[in-house]
Design a protein around this motif. Structure first.
Motif, PDB file in Angstrom:
ATOM      1  N   GLY A 251       0.921  -1.219  -0.062  1.00  0.00           N
ATOM      2  CA  GLY A 251      -0.142  -0.007   0.030  1.00  0.00           C
ATOM      3  C   GLY A 251       0.845   1.300   0.025  1.00  0.00           C
ATOM      4  N   TYR A 252       0.148   2.318  -0.444  1.00  0.00           N
ATOM      5  CA  TYR A 252       1.022   3.793  -0.503  1.00  0.00           C
ATOM      6  C   TYR A 252       0.133   4.591   0.084  1.00  0.00           C
ATOM      7  CZ  TYR A 252      -1.874   5.294  -4.384  1.00  0.00           C
ATOM      8  OH  TYR A 252      -3.141   5.622  -5.180  1.00  0.00           O
ATOM      9  N   GLY A 253       0.824   5.764   0.419  1.00  0.00           N
ATOM     10  CA  GLY A 253       0.426   6.908   1.146  1.00  0.00           C
ATOM     11  C   GLY A 253      -0.172   6.716   2.487  1.00  0.00           C
ATOM     12  N   ILE A 254      -1.391   7.097   2.974  1.00  0.00           N
ATOM     13  CA  ILE A 254      -1.726   7.100   4.085  1.00  0.00           C
ATOM     14  C   ILE A 254      -1.938   5.282   4.473  1.00  0.00           C
ATOM     15  CG2 ILE A 254      -4.316   7.321   3.626  1.00  0.00           C
ATOM     16  CD1 ILE A 254      -2.530   8.415   6.778  1.00  0.00           C
ATOM     17  N   ARG A 277       6.133  -0.699   0.679  1.00  0.00           N
ATOM     18  CA  ARG A 277       5.492   0.499   0.392  1.00  0.00           C
ATOM     19  C   ARG A 277       6.048   1.115  -1.030  1.00  0.00           C
ATOM     20  NH1 ARG A 277       5.983   6.204   1.779  1.00  0.00           N
ATOM     21  NH2 ARG A 277       7.712   5.667   3.049  1.00  0.00           N
ATOM     22  N   PRO A 278       5.287   1.056  -2.048  1.00  0.00           N
ATOM     23  CA  PRO A 278       5.999   1.762  -3.136  1.00  0.00           C
ATOM     24  C   PRO A 278       6.009   3.416  -2.772  1.00  0.00           C
ATOM     25  CG  PRO A 278       4.466   0.172  -3.742  1.00  0.00           C
ATOM     26  CD  PRO A 278       4.253   0.322  -2.465  1.00  0.00           C
ATOM     27  N   ILE A 279       7.183   3.884  -3.238  1.00  0.00           N
ATOM     28  CA  ILE A 279       7.413   5.406  -2.915  1.00  0.00           C
ATOM     29  C   ILE A 279       7.342   5.749  -4.339  1.00  0.00           C
ATOM     30  CG2 ILE A 279       9.202   7.054  -2.441  1.00  0.00           C
ATOM     31  CD1 ILE A 279       9.969   5.312  -0.074  1.00  0.00           C
ATOM     32  N   THR A 280       7.881   5.210  -5.278  1.00  0.00           N
ATOM     33  CA  THR A 280       7.992   5.746  -6.855  1.00  0.00           C
ATOM     34  C   THR A 280       6.815   4.744  -7.294  1.00  0.00           C
ATOM     35  OG1 THR A 280       9.515   4.241  -7.386  1.00  0.00           O
ATOM     36  CG2 THR A 280      10.071   6.659  -7.016  1.00  0.00           C
TER      37      THR A 280
END
Length: 351
Positions: A251-254, A277-280
């Motif tokens: 999951g990403y973001g919040i 957690r993907p950042i890009t």
């Protein structure tokens, strides 16, 4: 420097000014309105330009013009406004003009509502405008990362001469946290390709039109080579307790923050959970997911959408392991307990 308490939207503006950005063109829209509000204060104070355009279409084309002069420039919006900017993204990418756009996502489609969602993934990550192009996309999970990734976005935009999007859900844009802002950098000199400055000539005039088929194909081949280079060099992701994990949460973001709590609670109950957690979001961490598929039992993707990033996870895993999906929409955030119950019922009970 001491930390400052800041909202995510404001942090993006302060970081942009510190990174040498001196032009902002945009149109306010909830939940991103504080970006325009802060830009109206901080850009003129730094000797820069703030202009509230008459529409998002006008704003992105003003960004095009400023980028052509070599100025570091940004805009910001939310889902409906980003939709209107898509043709501008295509023109900017085609002309190889760097810029940064912050997208603070809200519910959709249409006007939807003003609550946090992650429904803009497809239109931003997949290139919602026409033609063969990509935008680089960074996904923060904190106010600190809103600042850090906005500064990074300008460097990536310059490096690849391409639009870069900071893709944040409404929760990240609206929350307040302590932030360590980077030291201000000097405003850069006009780059060689700019239409202003000592080295500017009529040959610097930038266009994205190539009337001959061979010329356009050659241009697109060069863009593709640039994107392949970014895929080799710019992939970023956070790993959290994946060394012995049987189930990998994604999951990403919040959502990434919620999933950290899920990992902690699950391990307290004897479940071997981990988080990627993907950042890009582009370039996407495909190789890391593929490597995890060699030893993990399954993946669970959680998004504030009906399932968008999950498609990229499934493509990366290549069918080697099951990929389950949990989505919430309309502004509802899943609790850690809800996600943990889903993992126990849908994954471990069928293992």
């Amino acid at each position: 420097m001491a930390k400052q308490l800041a909202k995510g939207n404001e942090a993006a503006v302060k970081a942009a000014v510190a990174a040498g950005c001196r032009a902002f063109y945009g149109y306010p829209i909830t939940p991103a309105s504080e970006i325009a509000d802060a830009a109206a204060v901080y850009f003129p104070a730094a000797g820069g330009v703030f202009l509230q355009a008459e529409s998002e279409v006008a704003a992105i084309n003003m960004v095009y013009g400023a980028a052509a002069t070599g100025v570091r420039v940004m805009s910001a919006s939310s889902g409906p406004g980003i939709s209107l900017m898509q043709e501008g993204f295509s023109y900017l990418a085609g002309a190889e003009l760097p810029c940064v756009v912050v997208d603070v996502m809200r519910g959709g489609p249409g006007l939807g509502n003003i609550l946090p969602e992650q429904g803009d993934y497809h239109q931003v990550v997949k290139g919602g405008g026409h033609g063969n192009y990509r935008t680089l996309v960074l996904a923060p999970d904190s106010v600190q990362e809103m600042a850090d990734f906005t500064a990074l976005a300008f460097d990536l935009a310059d490096e690849y001469r391409n639009p870069v999007v900071v893709l944040a859900d409404g929760s990240i844009g609206q929350m307040m946290e302590p932030v360590q802002f980077p030291a201000p950098r000097p405003v850069r000199a006009a780059p060689p390709w700019a239409v202003t400055g000592e080295r500017a000539t009529r040959h610097n005039l930038i266009t994205s039109i190539h009337l001959e088929a061979e010329d356009l194909e050659g241009h697109l081949r060069s863009l593709e080579a640039k994107y392949r280079r970014a895929e080799q060099r710019e992939v970023r992701a956070e790993s959290w307790r994946i060394e012995d994990a049987e189930i990998i949460l994604v999951g990403y973001g919040i959502v990434g923050r919620i999933l950290k709590a899920v990992v902690g609670q699950g391990r307290h109950h004897g479940l071997a959970l981990g988080l990627l957690r993907p950042i890009t979001l582009y370039p996407f961490p495909k190789a890391r997911l593929r490597a995890l598929a060699a030893r993990a039992q399954a993946f669970v993707v959680v998004e504030l959408s009906n399932g968008q990033m999950v498609e990229d996870v499934r493509l990366a895993v290549e069918g080697r392991r099951p990929v389950e999906f949990l989505g919430r929409m309309g502004g509802s955030l899943p609790s850690a307990e809800e996600v943990l119950a889903f993992v126990e019922e849908e994954v471990f009970s069928h293992a």
